[in-house]
Design an enzyme around this catalytic site. Structure first.
Site: not given
Length: 541
Positions: A165, A237, A94, A147
């Protein structure tokens, strides 16, 4: 296991493949004798071998790719490796390595993972989702790629975020991997370099906006609720223009949350609780100035405000202690560009366009960077904070490392070693004189995996704001005095599973207390959660 899964096909199924760990007797029974070297490994030996393989690689992206290939080939071994040293492997799967992986995703793609739902399939999303082989999905992390961390619009290349995640859901809190599903919604991209790249794998069109986008999201949520009624949907995001209204629209309809808004807020509040244990001050006496005025900033500011209310402040008094500063300066009521979600934190004050001047006039006890612009916490900023605070709270939370508002070394050096520091990406220890500081990482990993396990253990119908405050408190209460003495305000990541299960138990208690659970309350919630938690053990074949 399916009765037909045997022979070479078994070695290509990541859920059941043991690789070199198949015992000799099993190899004959399963029709794979001769396909593997003759000596049967243990899982522990396999983990050691992967450590050796990683040690031969000279950059983190190569290590990320090796681990991704392992996940696609042998899921149990993948999780055994990550759990062998979470503090080492979390930055590889990550933040920060996943940022580089997403930027280069279409150039380094190996095995596909998760589901891609393009807007060209509008009207057929339920049909596409029904293709997923697991019918009891409990957790979905979904992005539209607009994003990605602080890197911007990466289109379908953002799939690395949901994949990463959900791996941490399992590593940190024991959520069984078979219950998870990463999804990318492809509505196009506005990044010209991607549209012009012959290797880009997403739709070659500009992003869909407005009513068509909203209808696409509505169809997606409806399909998820119908196909997976016990599922928790985590938004990840999305740009502010979509993230805030999506959360507002669906948070009271289904079990859902936005990690960028609520998870980030909770980990920030956890860091503040830890910081106050060092400074000895009260939460209601703090004032915070945010560099950045997007959904992350307002999410943190609102959760701080709600936490202050629990300690006796009114909501108006609490919000007045949280200020936003964006590209156009201090957010004040006289500005005409304030969005609805920012309005509670736009206060009466003269306009200011200098962040240092804002510090000198507002006199915050803490600054929080969520700007995604590096180096904005410069020497003048840190020195201004140190001048008005004995122990200034400095939280540059933007990810990845290349976007951090300052480094740990800069914060400690420019504050004379007095900063209470935490960042979004990891920084190494810093030595000043005869003292060594261990920087904390305000990583959402302390929150979202535990939230997932709490939801799994209770089959919660909703995710509420007070659950995030409970999670923040549960994170902070695990920081020892020894940790605080070293400047560490979060629990050490090497023991993240213990920390996450503790947080999950605390959140689950709140879910039961609030009547949001769909299962009976067990006598021992912590033991119930421990029993559900995944361990990397090869399944029977």
């Amino acid at each position: 296991m399916s009765a037909t899964l045997a022979g070479p096909a078994l070695l290509h199924d990541p859920a059941f493949n043991r690789g070199s760990a198949f015992a000799a007797a099993d190899r004959a029974r399963l029709g794979i004798e001769g396909f593997l070297p003759p000596v049967a490994d243990t899982l522990e030996t396999q983990v050691a071998r992967v450590h050796v393989q990683l040690g031969t690689l000279d950059n983190d992206l190569q290590k990320y790719l090796l681990l991704s290939d392992l996940q696609a080939r042998n899921e149990t071994l993948f999780y055994a490796v990550l759990m062998s040293d979470p503090a080492v492997f979390m930055p590889l799967v990550y933040t920060p390595t996943v940022g580089e992986a997403c930027q280069k995703f279409d150039h380094v793609l190996r095995a596909a993972r998760g589901m891609y739902l393009p807007i060209t399939a509008k009207g057929r999303l339920k049909e596409l989702l029904a293709n997923w082989p697991q019918k009891d999905v409990r957790f979905i992390v979904v992005t539209d790629g607009e994003r990605i961390l602080g890197l911007g619009d990466l289109g379908v290349n953002g799939m690395g975020i949901p994949v990463g995640k959900l791996a941490l859901y399992t590593v940190c809190a024991g959520v069984p991997p078979e219950l998870t599903l990463p999804i990318t919604l492809d509505v196009g991209t506005n990044t010209a370099t991607l549209l012009e790249d012959p290797l880009y794998l997403g739709l070659r069109q500009h992003r869909v906006r407005g009513a068509d986008y909203d209808a696409f999201i509505e169809e997606f949520v409806s399909a998820i609720m119908e196909l997976y009624p016990k599922c928790c949907l985590q938004w990840e995001d999305f740009a502010n223009i979509n993230a805030v209204p999506i959360l507002a629209r669906y948070r009271d309809q289904t079990c859902t949350y936005n990690d960028d808004i609520q998870g980030t807020a909770a980990v920030a509040v956890a860091g503040i609780y830890g910081a106050l244990r060092i400074s000895g001050q009260k939460l209601t006496d703090q004032t915070f100035l945010f560099l950045g005025g997007g959904s992350a900033a307002t999410g943190i500011a609102e959760l701080i405000s709600q936490a202050m209310v629990l300690e006796g402040a009114t909501i108006e008094e609490a919000r007045a202690r949280n200020w936003l500063f964006d590209v156009n300066g201090l957010m004040v009521k006289s500005r005409t560009d304030i969005a609805g979600f920012q309005a509670p934190f736009a206060h009466d004050h003269a306009p200011l366009t200098s962040f240092v001047d804002a510090i000198k006039q507002i006199k915050p006890t803490g600054i929080v960077g969520v700007s995604t612009v590096p180096k904005l916490f410069n020497q003048a900023v840190i020195e201004a904070m140190a001048e008005i605070n004995d122990r200034p709270i400095i939280f540059p939370y933007s990810n990845p490392t290349s976007r951090s508002e300052c480094t740990a070394e800069e914060a400690y050096k420019w504050s004379g070693g007095r900063a209470i520091f935490a960042s979004g990406s990891p920084f190494p220890p810093v030595t000043l004189g005869d003292k060594t500081f261990v920087p904390g990482q305000g990583n959402n990993v302390y929150i979202f995996p535990a939230m997932g396990m709490a939801v799994l253990a209770t089959e919660a119908t909703r995710v509420t704001e007070d659950m995030f405050i409970v999670a923040a408190q549960a994170v902070a209460e695990q920081v020892t005095q020894e940790d605080l003495d070293r400047g560490l305000i979060y629990p050490p990541q090497h023991d993240i599973r213990t920390a996450s299960l503790h947080v999950a138990a605390r959140v689950a208690e709140r879910i039961f207390d609030n009547g949001l659970a769909r299962v009976p309350r067990p006598d021992d919630i912590a033991a119930h959660i421990e029993a559900l938690a995944y361990l990397p053990v090869y399944p029977a074949v």
